[in-house]
Design a protein around this motif. Structure first.
Motif, PDB file in Angstrom:
ATOM      1  N   THR A  43      -4.822  42.236 174.109  1.00 55.85           N
ATOM      2  CA  THR A  43      -5.537  41.116 174.707  1.00 55.85           C
ATOM      3  C   THR A  43      -4.525  40.072 175.168  1.00 55.85           C
ATOM      4  O   THR A  43      -3.623  39.705 174.420  1.00 55.85           O
ATOM      5  CB  THR A  43      -6.496  40.477 173.691  1.00 55.85           C
ATOM      6  N   ALA A  44      -4.682  39.601 176.392  1.00 56.56           N
ATOM      7  CA  ALA A  44      -3.803  38.555 176.915  1.00 56.56           C
ATOM      8  C   ALA A  44      -4.505  37.209 176.775  1.00 56.56           C
ATOM      9  O   ALA A  44      -5.696  37.089 177.054  1.00 56.56           O
ATOM     10  CB  ALA A  44      -3.456  38.827 178.374  1.00 56.56           C
ATOM     11  N   VAL A  45      -3.770  36.212 176.312  1.00 58.75           N
ATOM     12  CA  VAL A  45      -4.306  34.863 176.145  1.00 58.75           C
ATOM     13  C   VAL A  45      -3.326  33.861 176.728  1.00 58.75           C
ATOM     14  O   VAL A  45      -2.136  34.139 176.871  1.00 58.75           O
ATOM     15  CB  VAL A  45      -4.572  34.534 174.655  1.00 58.75           C
ATOM     16  N   ARG A  46      -3.853  32.687 177.071  1.00 58.58           N
ATOM     17  CA  ARG A  46      -3.008  31.588 177.532  1.00 58.58           C
ATOM     18  C   ARG A  46      -3.547  30.303 176.927  1.00 58.58           C
ATOM     19  O   ARG A  46      -4.714  30.210 176.559  1.00 58.58           O
ATOM     20  CB  ARG A  46      -2.951  31.494 179.046  1.00 58.58           C
ATOM     21  N   CYS A  68       2.201  30.496 174.584  1.00 55.85           N
ATOM     22  CA  CYS A  68       1.126  30.870 175.513  1.00 55.85           C
ATOM     23  C   CYS A  68       1.008  29.904 176.684  1.00 55.85           C
ATOM     24  O   CYS A  68      -0.072  29.765 177.275  1.00 55.85           O
ATOM     25  CB  CYS A  68      -0.202  30.966 174.764  1.00 55.85           C
ATOM     26  N   ARG A  70       2.116  30.499 179.415  1.00 59.16           N
ATOM     27  CA  ARG A  70       1.723  31.480 180.438  1.00 59.16           C
ATOM     28  C   ARG A  70       1.016  32.616 179.698  1.00 59.16           C
ATOM     29  O   ARG A  70       1.180  32.766 178.480  1.00 59.16           O
ATOM     30  CB  ARG A  70       2.929  31.990 181.221  1.00 59.16           C
ATOM     31  N   PRO A  71       0.225  33.425 180.358  1.00 58.94           N
ATOM     32  CA  PRO A  71      -0.504  34.499 179.651  1.00 58.94           C
ATOM     33  C   PRO A  71       0.436  35.422 178.886  1.00 58.94           C
ATOM     34  O   PRO A  71       1.482  35.828 179.393  1.00 58.94           O
ATOM     35  CB  PRO A  71      -1.209  35.255 180.777  1.00 58.94           C
ATOM     36  N   ARG A  73       0.369  38.736 175.793  1.00 61.49           N
ATOM     37  CA  ARG A  73      -0.405  39.681 174.983  1.00 61.49           C
ATOM     38  C   ARG A  73      -0.162  39.390 173.508  1.00 61.49           C
ATOM     39  O   ARG A  73       0.918  38.970 173.110  1.00 61.49           O
ATOM     40  CB  ARG A  73      -0.001  41.108 175.306  1.00 61.49           C
ATOM     41  N   THR A  96      -8.791  30.529 169.799  1.00 65.81           N
ATOM     42  CA  THR A  96      -9.749  30.813 170.878  1.00 65.81           C
ATOM     43  C   THR A  96     -11.102  30.192 170.546  1.00 65.81           C
ATOM     44  O   THR A  96     -11.743  29.600 171.415  1.00 65.81           O
ATOM     45  CB  THR A  96      -9.878  32.329 171.099  1.00 65.81           C
ATOM     46  N   VAL A 102      -7.372  30.582 175.806  1.00 68.63           N
ATOM     47  CA  VAL A 102      -8.345  31.200 176.701  1.00 68.63           C
ATOM     48  C   VAL A 102      -7.945  32.651 176.902  1.00 68.63           C
ATOM     49  O   VAL A 102      -6.776  32.946 177.181  1.00 68.63           O
ATOM     50  CB  VAL A 102      -8.377  30.467 178.059  1.00 68.63           C
ATOM     51  N   GLU A 103      -8.898  33.546 176.745  1.00 69.07           N
ATOM     52  CA  GLU A 103      -8.625  34.963 176.949  1.00 69.07           C
ATOM     53  C   GLU A 103      -8.531  35.241 178.447  1.00 69.07           C
ATOM     54  O   GLU A 103      -9.351  34.783 179.227  1.00 69.07           O
ATOM     55  CB  GLU A 103      -9.743  35.799 176.331  1.00 69.07           C
ATOM     56  N   CYS A 104      -7.503  35.966 178.844  1.00 72.11           N
ATOM     57  CA  CYS A 104      -7.298  36.311 180.249  1.00 72.11           C
ATOM     58  C   CYS A 104      -7.948  37.665 180.522  1.00 72.11           C
ATOM     59  O   CYS A 104      -7.781  38.594 179.729  1.00 72.11           O
ATOM     60  CB  CYS A 104      -5.816  36.401 180.583  1.00 72.11           C
TER      61      CYS A 104
END
Length: 125
Positions: A43-46, A68, A70-71, A73, A96, A102-104
Motif C-alpha cells: 500500500t502506498a501512502v503520503r 511520506c 511523497r508517496p 509503500r 490514516t 492518505v492512501e494513494c
C-alpha cells in the motif's frame, strides 16, 4: 584483571515492537480490506500535510510522516526506518485513521506503461 567488565553489549532498542503498537496485538489477516485491518505492505501512502511531522511528540510516527512527504509503500517505509513491518503497518493504519496519512490509489491495471515495464522485467529474467 582490574575489574573491567569488557566491552559494553548493545542491549538493543529500548522500546519493543509491542510497546510501539501501544500493546495492541497484530490483527488477523482478513480476506476483505476494512478500516480495522493494518495497511498491506504494498500500500502506498503520503502525508496529508508534510509539516505535520513537526507537531508529532512521538519519534516513530513523526519519522513515518517525514518519510511520506511523497508517496511511499509501507514495505519501503519499514526498511528505510529500520522498524518491523508489523509496527509500521499499525502506525500507518493509525495515522490514516487520524487523517494524517492518505492512501494513494494503485496504478490502473490497464495502464499500458505499467504493463510494458512488467513485460520488460519478465523478459530480463
Amino acid at each position: 584483571m582490574d575489574g573491567d567488565p569488557g566491552p559494553l553489549v548493545d542491549p538493543g532498542p529500548l522500546l519493543r515492537p509491542f510497546a510501539l503498537r501501544a500493546g495492541r496485538p497484530p490483527e488477523p489477516a482478513s480476506p476483505r480490506p476494512s478500516g480495522r485491518a493494518p495497511a498491506g505492505p504494498l500500500t502506498a501512502v503520503r502525508a496529508a500535510d508534510p509539516a505535520d511531522a513537526g507537531t508529532e511528540p512521538y519519534p516513530e510516527p513523526a519519522a513515518v510522516l517525514r518519510a511520506c512527504a511523497r508517496p511511499r509503500r509501507v514495505l519501503d517505509l519499514a526498511a528505510d526506518l529500520g522498524l518491523p513491518l508489523g509496527v509500521v503497518r499499525h502506525l500507518v493504519r493509525d495515522l490514516t485513521r487520524e487523517g494524517r496519512l492518505v492512501e494513494c490509489p494503485p496504478p490502473a491495471a490497464d495502464d499500458r506503461a505499467v504493463l510494458e515495464r512488467l513485460r520488460e522485467g519478465l523478459r530480463a529474467l
